[in-house]
Motif scaffolding. Sequence first.
Motif, PDB file in Angstrom:
ATOM      1  N   PHE A 112       0.841  -1.195   0.000  1.00  0.00           N
ATOM      2  CA  PHE A 112       0.000   0.000   0.000  1.00  0.00           C
ATOM      3  C   PHE A 112       0.880   1.250   0.000  1.00  0.00           C
ATOM      4  O   PHE A 112       1.840   1.333   0.779  1.00  0.00           O
ATOM      5  CB  PHE A 112      -0.899   0.004   1.238  1.00  0.00           C
ATOM      6  CG  PHE A 112      -1.814  -1.184   1.339  1.00  0.00           C
ATOM      7  CD1 PHE A 112      -3.099  -1.138   0.817  1.00  0.00           C
ATOM      8  CD2 PHE A 112      -1.374  -2.365   1.926  1.00  0.00           C
ATOM      9  CE1 PHE A 112      -3.936  -2.241   0.904  1.00  0.00           C
ATOM     10  CE2 PHE A 112      -2.208  -3.474   2.019  1.00  0.00           C
ATOM     11  CZ  PHE A 112      -3.496  -3.412   1.494  1.00  0.00           C
ATOM     12  N   CYS A 114       2.278   4.388   1.171  1.00  0.00           N
ATOM     13  CA  CYS A 114       2.245   4.890   2.548  1.00  0.00           C
ATOM     14  C   CYS A 114       2.702   6.340   2.656  1.00  0.00           C
ATOM     15  O   CYS A 114       2.785   6.880   3.762  1.00  0.00           O
ATOM     16  CB  CYS A 114       3.065   3.988   3.472  1.00  0.00           C
ATOM     17  SG  CYS A 114       4.786   3.767   2.977  1.00  0.00           S
ATOM     18  N   GLY A 163      -2.558   4.853   0.454  1.00  0.00           N
ATOM     19  CA  GLY A 163      -3.491   3.761   0.716  1.00  0.00           C
ATOM     20  C   GLY A 163      -3.799   2.929  -0.510  1.00  0.00           C
ATOM     21  O   GLY A 163      -4.406   1.857  -0.391  1.00  0.00           O
TER      22      GLY A 163
END
Length: 205
Positions: A112, A114, A163
Amino acid sequence: MNKVLSAANKNNSAKVAGVVVTKPIKYTCYGKVFYAFDLCVKRMSGTEDLIPVNMPVVLREELNFGDEICLIGQIRTYNKVLDGKCRLIVAFFAIETAKYEGYENDVHLKGFFCRPPVLRSTPLGRDICDAQIAVNREWHKSDYIPLIVWDKKALFASVLDVGAHVDIKGRLQSCVYLKQTESGLIEKMAYEVSVSKISEVADDE
């Protein structure tokens, strides 16, 4: 093939093969003995990447400068205080050995975004995107892995939100850069995954 734990990790898998170019140093962590050394892996262009490796001694009890070796494992990161500042350390963690058949450097990650990606350009006008992904692994831990993405893939990565769940393929590479200090310019080494393929992962995957 020797191994110390399962290399099967759908989020983080890598394979590197090259030549040991520093003297392997033994150290102990949580009661287990490891080697730490740099592995030289040549690209097709002839450029050499120097990859820091942590390898359990049980995988190969005798390891020397100049040995050729093929390793299967994961990209791991951890924080370490250097010069009074917390630094992100990137290394290859070996889990299995395999037959050496020449230079190899393949990384597959799912993670993901970040931090916000940063788009920039080279003096010759090539687009580059710097990003970082969090990759989940065993024991509820995560590795925070720097990425560099080029050209059209850079433009794609640059508009992804923090995300965003992505699937990455590429290679682990080293990069020499100069840093200005009170004593003048000094040479530093950084490590990142150079991305050859990037795609978003569907929510149901």
